[in-house]
Design a protein around this motif. Structure first.
Motif, PDB file in Angstrom:
ATOM      1  N   ILE A 193       0.876  -1.169   0.000  1.00  0.00           N
ATOM      2  CA  ILE A 193       0.000   0.000   0.000  1.00  0.00           C
ATOM      3  C   ILE A 193       0.915   1.220   0.000  1.00  0.00           C
ATOM      4  CG2 ILE A 193      -1.643   1.320   1.372  1.00  0.00           C
ATOM      5  CD1 ILE A 193      -2.779  -1.351   2.359  1.00  0.00           C
ATOM      6  N   PHE A 206      -1.172  -1.464  -4.434  1.00  0.00           N
ATOM      7  CA  PHE A 206      -2.257  -0.482  -4.302  1.00  0.00           C
ATOM      8  C   PHE A 206      -1.695   0.918  -4.117  1.00  0.00           C
ATOM      9  CE2 PHE A 206      -4.037  -4.466  -2.821  1.00  0.00           C
ATOM     10  CZ  PHE A 206      -5.276  -4.518  -3.457  1.00  0.00           C
ATOM     11  N   ALA A 251      -6.621   1.057   5.684  1.00  0.00           N
ATOM     12  CA  ALA A 251      -6.421   0.256   4.466  1.00  0.00           C
ATOM     13  C   ALA A 251      -5.916  -1.139   4.846  1.00  0.00           C
ATOM     14  CB  ALA A 251      -5.414   0.956   3.551  1.00  0.00           C
ATOM     15  N   MET A 257     -10.042   0.801   0.155  1.00  0.00           N
ATOM     16  CA  MET A 257      -9.572  -0.543  -0.173  1.00  0.00           C
ATOM     17  C   MET A 257     -10.741  -1.448  -0.513  1.00  0.00           C
ATOM     18  SD  MET A 257      -6.369  -0.545  -0.224  1.00  0.00           S
ATOM     19  CE  MET A 257      -5.706  -2.190  -0.068  1.00  0.00           C
ATOM     20  N   GLY A 308      -9.373  -4.422  -2.309  1.00  0.00           N
ATOM     21  CA  GLY A 308      -8.459  -4.696  -1.203  1.00  0.00           C
ATOM     22  C   GLY A 308      -8.928  -5.802  -0.267  1.00  0.00           C
TER      23      GLY A 308
END
Ligand SMILES: Cc1ncc(C[n+]2csc(CCOP(=O)(O)OP(=O)(O)O)c2C)c(N)n1
Ligand code: SF4
Lengths: 287, 575
Positions: free
Chosen positions: B93, B111, B135, B177, B182
């Motif tokens: 992330i 991400f 996240a 996310m 995610g």
């Protein structure tokens, strides 16, 4: 009440006959008796050197520690038991050579400790090497061509570091010396009494006669004002550090009285169990 | 579902990396996971890459994980520096703000998240770590509320609004996310057991242990990684009337501690390698004068200034053999933060029981890594002040006579008195001395006093070695200090593969547990000693202390703790 006799013990000092340290010992014993101290409430912490043996020659609690560290040990003792009269003692090599760092910081910290230095401008115990207080040009075992370093002037260093009680004595003037040590013991803060204490065996320059000829006794100067730091420094410079008497004194709160949370009752007498509540509170921080 | 995973956050030093890791770890610890957090930092204060690696597990795992499941990157350097640790399919992330570039040739889930932007929307850019936590929660199948109690504890005194905006930042990260793929089924973390435990580093545990043991004076000089012990006690001592004094150097620190102990107050000091070296002469004084003192040595990379922020176990020779001459010495080596607490208490009790210096030795990983600790037990705190002279004994001493502080006794331990006690006057000296402390060079007394001092500590201490695994293993692994978790983990894998292995972990280095170790060594086909130094100190100590057998060595001294896979691979080759 304890008398001088109560501070004496059975040990015959192993100092050379005529060594200046005998008088320093006697002055400390007299001063302790004069101030009304009891032997069991006194701790004398000394370093290593001929002078460092002094803790063994006075009947009181005492530690003969390691070279240069008397002041550090003494501060630990004081923190543990602030009711004790703590005296640190040693030689010029001990205090201003290997131990100078501790000296400067003891000054800065200002715990209620009396520090007595037997300054013979030489290393006695190790048989006569040049010391930090030996004069420039001083000829000796380790400086056969003359000392190329300059001497450190203990009183100047102490005053420069911001000391709040400063006195200097001469071992033959035992009355003055006793009075100075007494005042130092009664002073609530860090007090240095630097004492010219001749080494009759190894220092052939700074002899009793030499000191007698060179010392300026401030007691003979009614105009001298020991509360004026600038005047004190001027006097030290003017006399090349060879003035005796009370050189400087000012009131300052001692370290022990500034510690957050510190109690008047000596730590050694306090209960050390941690309460269940405080323990639980401590654990919470890690939850 | 995963029963363990590893997560790392990285960025520039001074960017809040620590606090991000701290919040993540503490929140999960609160939810009944076992957490282990290891900070990577360098000797720079600001700037320079730093990261915080956290392992979350459903059972105790006090070790770094071999690889990484998730990486939070606040800058590109974090990706470049750490991505290689990610397992295939691992998650990165990264903050959209620095236009992150995915690591080349790696199969990771990458991400790009507007961490900073969301944080600004929630109120302030500094909350980007909160967005990152949200996240992370989404990926792991945790709810944003996982962080709520902690956020509220942290910020409520600044007002509910601050709590709300932090939670809002967490939710933004979570939501993003969720909407962008995610939620990854295989990353779901099994729920923790919900049990409330502590999360602390070895240094904190030592500080708390000292407080609980009744220590009230700590003179110390700052040094990494020992400083936290003094910093902890600076906060705590005022509550109990004690005092931490920051000394001018380590020599002052230990000699002051000796002075305080002499005067009757439990005192300690804490340092690391260079400071320990400076203390050596004074340690001899404590040994000679039979003054108790506790010294904490948190080992770091040596020699000299070495690697101040790196891990090593290379002071063992120094603590055992340092100081000139011969003195009794007790050396304790806890392996976990929990043991740091209990063994610090032991250290004070031993110091006063035997009237000797006690060195408690840890290593950087143990000192600074934070780990889950079972609730510490108040009822296990005992204080034993050793042999003290009684009032009757003192009253019997005639005025002017000296107390026999160094009296020869059956068990070689003489009663102590403290200055201020009437009748107890005696002399203390580092010079060889008589029973009352008078200097002497008398050959007979000298020999007797040496024997008295050196024979005070006899036999093995309880629990000086722990043992797990097969009774008669093909391979026995021996370790000390923080390697406990990595060794256990490596051996667990081998056991699962049907190998016959065992683990003996040493907790006391002096008196050395020769008999116990010998017993274990005799039962094993092969013995491997695992340690973090270049010369095999523990192995040599085993030989020095007369353990018979052949010992193999695994050494690592690059500044980093072992990974379980390294020990696993090495062991596998041996059996
Ligand atoms: C660490 C250490 N270094 C050196 C010595 C050797 N040593 C003992 S006393 C001394 C000097 C003593 O001189 P001083 O302090 O002036 O005392 P004096 O003997 O003159 O009274 C030295 C160098 C020691 N004991 N310890
Ligand atoms: S050597 Fe000097 S300082 Fe030492 S005892 Fe003799 S006279 Fe005194």
């Amino acid at each position: 009440m304890a008398t001088v006799k109560d501070f004496r013990n059975e040990v015959r000092p192993n100092w050379c006959p005529g060594c200046g340290d005998f008088s320093v010992q006697a002055a400390i014993q007299r001063a302790l008796a004069n101030t009304g101290r009891e032997p069991e409430n006194v701790a004398i912490i000394s370093g290593i050197g001929c002078s460092g043996r002094i803790s063994g020659y006075i009947h009181s609690y005492g530690v003969h520690a390691i070279h240069g560290r008397a002041l550090a040990v003494a501060q630990g003792v004081k923190l543990a038991n602030r009711d004790l009269t703590v005296i640190a003692a040693g030689g010029d090599g001990d205090g201003f050579g290997i131990g100078l760092n501790h000296f400067m910081h003891a000054v800065r910290r200002n715990m209620d400790i009396t520090y007595i230095v037997m300054d013979n401008q030489i290393y006695g115990l190790t048989k006569g090497q040049t010391s930090p207080t030996s004069a420039h040009g001083f000829k000796n075992k380790t400086t056969p061509e003359g000392n190329i370093e300059h001497a450190l002037t203990p009183t100047q260093v102490a005053l420069g570091a911001g000391i709040s009680f400063l006195a200097q004595g001469f071992s033959t003037d035992i009355n003055q010396l006793t009075r100075l040590i007494e005042e130092a013991i009664n002073y609530k803060g860090f007090a240095l009494v630097n004492v010219f204490s001749p080494c009759v065996t190894f220092n052939k320059v700074n002899t009793y006669d030499w000191y007698k000829q060179n010392i300026v006794n401030l007691d003979n100067d009614p105009d001298y004002d020991p509360t004026n730091r600038a005047a004190a420094m001027a006097k030290i410079v003017e006399t090349n550090g060879l003035c005796t008497g009370l050189i400087f004194k000012e009131e300052r709160v001692a370290y022990e009285d500034l510690i957050p949370g510190y109690k008047k009752e000596p730590l050694v007498h306090q209960d050390i169990t941690l309460s269940r509540e405080l323990f639980a509170e401590c654990l919470k921080e890690f939850a | 579902m995963l029963d363990q995973l590893s997560w790392k956050v990285g960025g520039q030093q001074g960017e809040g990396i620590d606090s991000t890791g701290e919040i993540f770890a503490t929140a999960l610890n609160r939810h009944g996971y076992f957490v282990y957090g290891y900070r990577h930092f360098s000797s720079r204060i600001k700037g320079g890459h730093t990261n915080y690696k956290i392992r979350v597990s459903t059972k105790p795992r006090p070790a770094n994980a071999d690889n990484l499941d998730m990486l939070i990157a606040f800058d590109q350097e974090t990706i470049d520096f750490n991505a290689h640790e990610l397992r295939p399919g691992g998650v990165i992330i990264a903050d959209e703000k620095f236009n992150p570039v995915a690591p080349e040739g790696m199969t990771v889930r990458f991400f790009t998240v507007p961490l900073t932007k969301f944080a600004e929307e929630a109120g302030s850019a500094i909350m980007k770590n909160m967005v990152a936590l949200g996240a992370s929660a989404c990926v792991l199948g945790l709810q944003p509320e996982t962080f709520e109690s902690l956020i509220s504890d942290m910020f409520l005194r600044k007002g509910q609004k601050v709590v709300d905006s932090n939670m809002a930042a967490i939710r933004k990260g979570f939501q993003f996310m969720k909407e962008n793929g995610g939620e990854i089924a295989e990353f779901r973390l099994k729920p923790g057991d919900g049990k409330q435990r502590l999360f602390m580093m070895g240094n904190d545990a030592i500080g708390l242990g000292a407080l609980a043991a009744g220590a009230r004076i700590m003179p110390a000089y700052p040094i990494t990684p020992a400083s936290d012990v003094m910093e902890y006690l600076i906060k705590k001592f005022p509550k109990v009337g004690g005092h931490v004094i920051q000394t001018e150097d380590e020599i002052a620190a230990i000699t002051m501690a000796i002075g305080a102990n002499y005067a009757g107050v439990r005192a300690l000091t804490a340092t690391s390698g260079p400071g320990l070296s400076l203390m050596m002469e004074a340690i001899g004084l404590a040994g000679m004068t039979e003054t108790p003192v506790v010294i904490i040595d948190t080992q770091r990379g040596g020699p000299s200034t070495g690697m101040p922020t790196k891990h090593e176990q290379s002071d063992m020779y120094a603590v055992l053999f340092g100081t000139h001459g011969e003195i009794p010495k007790i050396v304790l080596a806890p392996a976990t933060a929990e043991e740091c607490f209990y063994m610090t208490i032991d250290a004070f009790n031993y110091a006063e029981k035997y009237q000797t210096p006690v060195i408690l030795i840890t290593d950087l990983a143990l000192s600074l890594a934070k780990q889950t600790v079972e609730p510490l037990d108040y009822d296990r705190i005992t204080i034993n002040r050793g042999k003290l002279a009684t009032e009757e004994q003192l009253a019997a001493i005639e005025p002017g006579k000296l107390f026999k502080r160094y009296a020869f006794t059956e068990d070689n331990i003489s009663p102590r008195v403290f200055p201020g006690q009437k009748g107890g006057i005696h002399h203390v000296t580092g010079v060889e001395h008589t029973e009352v402390g008078r200097p002497t060079e008398d050959a007979a007394i000298r020999t007797k006093m040496m024997n008295k001092r050196l024979n005070k500590v006899r036999g093995e201490f309880p629990n000086s070695v722990s043992y797990t695994g097969a009774e008669n293993p093909d391979l026995l692994v021996i370790g000390v200090g923080s390697t406990i978790g990595v060794i256990d983990e490596a051996l667990e894998r081998l056991t699962a593969e049907g190998k016959s292995v065992a683990h003996a972990h040493v907790r006391v280095l002096s008196p050395f547990p020769t008999e116990t170790l010998q017993k274990y060594v005799d039962r094993a086909k092969k013995v491997l000693v695992v340690e973090n130094n270049a010369t095999g100190q523990l192995k040599h100590l085993m030989q020095f202390f007369d353990i018979k057998g052949e010992f193999l060595s695994q050494l690592k001294y690059d500044g980093n703790p072992y990974l379980p896979s390294e020990i696993y691979a090495h062991c596998k080759e041996l059996i």
